[in-house]
Design a protein around this motif. Sequence first.
Motif, PDB file in Angstrom:
ATOM      1  N   THR A  34       0.834  -1.206   0.000  1.00 13.41           N
ATOM      2  CA  THR A  34       0.000   0.000   0.000  1.00 13.41           C
ATOM      3  C   THR A  34       0.862   1.247   0.000  1.00 13.41           C
ATOM      4  O   THR A  34       0.533   2.245  -0.669  1.00 13.41           O
ATOM      5  CB  THR A  34      -0.922  -0.005   1.239  1.00 13.41           C
ATOM      6  N   GLN A  35       1.962   1.221   0.715  1.00 15.99           N
ATOM      7  CA  GLN A  35       2.874   2.367   0.702  1.00 15.99           C
ATOM      8  C   GLN A  35       3.449   2.584  -0.700  1.00 15.99           C
ATOM      9  O   GLN A  35       3.539   3.722  -1.184  1.00 15.99           O
ATOM     10  CB  GLN A  35       4.007   2.136   1.705  1.00 15.99           C
ATOM     11  N   GLN A  36       3.811   1.502  -1.369  1.00 15.00           N
ATOM     12  CA  GLN A  36       4.317   1.617  -2.735  1.00 15.00           C
ATOM     13  C   GLN A  36       3.214   2.078  -3.685  1.00 15.00           C
ATOM     14  O   GLN A  36       3.461   2.853  -4.621  1.00 15.00           O
ATOM     15  CB  GLN A  36       4.880   0.270  -3.179  1.00 15.00           C
ATOM     16  N   LEU A  37       1.988   1.614  -3.441  1.00 14.60           N
ATOM     17  CA  LEU A  37       0.857   2.049  -4.264  1.00 14.60           C
ATOM     18  C   LEU A  37       0.660   3.558  -4.131  1.00 14.60           C
ATOM     19  O   LEU A  37       0.414   4.250  -5.134  1.00 14.60           O
ATOM     20  CB  LEU A  37      -0.408   1.301  -3.827  1.00 14.60           C
ATOM     21  N   GLU A  38       0.764   4.082  -2.932  1.00 20.18           N
ATOM     22  CA  GLU A  38       0.616   5.523  -2.729  1.00 20.18           C
ATOM     23  C   GLU A  38       1.687   6.295  -3.501  1.00 20.18           C
ATOM     24  O   GLU A  38       1.394   7.303  -4.165  1.00 20.18           O
ATOM     25  CB  GLU A  38       0.715   5.843  -1.239  1.00 20.18           C
ATOM     26  N   GLU A  39       2.916   5.830  -3.452  1.00 21.59           N
ATOM     27  CA  GLU A  39       3.997   6.504  -4.167  1.00 21.59           C
ATOM     28  C   GLU A  39       3.751   6.480  -5.678  1.00 21.59           C
ATOM     29  O   GLU A  39       3.973   7.478  -6.374  1.00 21.59           O
ATOM     30  CB  GLU A  39       5.326   5.839  -3.842  1.00 21.59           C
ATOM     31  N   LYS A  40       3.267   5.334  -6.183  1.00 19.41           N
ATOM     32  CA  LYS A  40       3.047   5.230  -7.629  1.00 19.41           C
ATOM     33  C   LYS A  40       1.876   6.093  -8.066  1.00 19.41           C
ATOM     34  O   LYS A  40       1.912   6.703  -9.143  1.00 19.41           O
ATOM     35  CB  LYS A  40       2.795   3.763  -7.999  1.00 19.41           C
TER      36      LYS A  40
END
Length: 771
Positions: free
Chosen positions: A505-511
């Motif tokens: 989810t953290q990576q999803l937010e960044e993307k």
Amino acid sequence: LCPLGNTLDTFSIDGTSFIITLFLVSMNLFLLSQALEEAQKAIQQLFGKIKDIKDKAEKSEQMVKEITRDIKQLDHAKRHLTTSITTLNHLHMLAGGVDSLEAMTRRRQYGEVANLLQGVVNVLEHFNKYMGIPQIRQLSERVKAAQNELGQQILADFEEAFPSQGTKRPGGPSNVLRDACLVANVLDPRIKQEIIKKFIKQHLSEYLVLFHENQDVAWLDKIDRRYAWIKRQLMDYEEKYGRMFPQEWCMTERIAVEFCHVTRTELAKIMRTRAKEIEVKLLLFAIQRTTNFEGLMAKRFSGCTLADGTVKKTELPPPSTNPFLEDETGTETDETVIEKGDIDRPKKPKAPDNPFHGIVSKCFEPHLYVYIESQDKNLGELIDRFVADFKAQGPPKPNVDEGGAVLPSCADLFVYYKKCMVQCSQLSTGEPMIALTTIFQKYLREYAWKILSGNLPKTTSSSSGLTITSLLKEKEGSEVAKFTVEELCLICSILSTAEYCLATTQQLEEKLKEKVDASLMERINLTGEMDTFSIVISNSIQLLVQDLDAACDPALTAMSKMQWQNVEHVGDQSPYVTSVILHIKQNVPIIRDNLASTRKYFTQFCIKFANSFIPKFINHLFKCKPISMVGAEQLLLDTHSLKMVLLDLPSIGSQVVRKAPASYTKIVVKGMTRAEMILKVVMAPHEPPIVFVDNYIKLLADCSTDTFQKILDMKGLKRSEQSSMLELFRQRLPAPPSGVENTSSMSLTAPTPEQESSRIRKLEKLIKKRL
């Protein structure tokens, strides 16, 4: 002068020395004055020589000026004569050029006019400072008149060749028109723009008729025909008119760009009219065909004509270091599963942006709510399917070799998220991306509660609060319900899944922030959803701790029920210690193996268990009363055994022995050392009292009268003896710091976890008595 002989002799010697010294000083002053006079004479002579040199230099300069005066006059005369001759030549060229220009204009000799006009304009620039002369001003006006006439004449020629009304065109390009374009390059830029505008309008007039909104081919399901039509037209243009316009005019690109603007306007108009007929499949089909066409334009054209248009080139962003997605332009498909191993895999740099992106597809953005609603529905169905599959298939099997099983539905969810994000970013990077993010947030929370929290095994009681049922039905010394191996594996699996979801989810937010417009980045925030997964992790750890803690309760209750005053000799460890160790050896290896991929959370489990078990063990120690000397020694032996087991707890039952984390070891040593100190105080003789009290304060560093009272109870002292001991204890307490009130419950240190647990136990007893 001096009547004394010896004094006279001394005076004579000193007087002589003084006279000699005075003489020498006088001579030095005389010589110094002569040196100064000589220096002054030398300086005067030097000034005189400098003045002579200066006078000679001025005379030389005057002679040079007289010599070069005539040369300068000749230079000025030559410069003026050259300027006059050059100006006369330019004037002759200008006059002749204007006459020729007017004659060629009348004869439409555009090829000769193109070269001549540029020369005349260049020559005319030399006469800008002579515009006050009537003849020069007249020639300038004739040049402007010829330029205006040429502009009107060329526009008329193009209107005749390409009439606004009708679609009939000549069979091929005209040499006259080709030369006319060269002339237009020299004329006012508005002439060139007018020619381009009229030609493109006439070239696209057929398109507006064929694809009018009342035509069947105008709807989205036949959008391919629009792009096929423009491809044919561009090929036809290249064949017939490619050489008529100068290459730097980029007419092919201008026609394509104007087609895009017209198409965007027409599609927006027809979609507003027939908005109810738009379905998500039809919309995605139209967008896909449109973005393909925009990509084709990017390969064919440079985008140089977009400088003044509504769509501008965007700067190439720096290469992304976000590991959430692989490069969309690579060989991997959008359906590739986001595996844990992909997180550290290096990614390819992002491809340059398409300058034509959105030039047509931007018209679909107001209707993307259809797509968002469809994704909302699809994700809802996906979550329901996950719930049904979990109920049908049951919990995942233990997967010790891989360090715990992550629920496959987790990967499926993020694969779908990835597909939606990539697809939506191709459609729009504005508000629709924000709307899609809101949908993502909704179903991340639903997944956390329905799939993860909803499938955690239920416990009969919770340590977070007390219930009347738990107090009334508490069975001291009896076995309590424990989680099965499958349930323990399920909890570990849910914990591992929640950790994976948290990181992804953290990576999803960044993307998402990379995909969305810079002005909207602040509106993308998935912190709440990450907190939700953190809560699931915390709850899972708490369940594991509660289960192991509850399994040890019967043994601790049995310890508090033993008759410690009747113990006659110290033997091996007591049965209750063996029971505690057995439960630890049964549960901890299973939990450790299933959390092998998330070692930090296994460490948290160990720390939380130690923080829960040790205070509870100390509270049960206080219940062991009275205790004989031998009984205290046996308890001390048992406490040491438990301490060793707890220190070894992280690696118990493991073939690979690892050193326990320092944070965990510190908690165990501190807590169990306190238990040992309590037993050592109990073992100490209470006579003389003052020595006993001082020894207690030294060993425990606890000024709480409640704790001291419990120690006295464990020793089995009578109430009368306890009263005198308590009074002595209060007297021997160290003086409190200034500004702090003296209370009987004051402690040398901050309240410890066992003290807090003691307060909770008091509350339990109080409630039981009331009930």
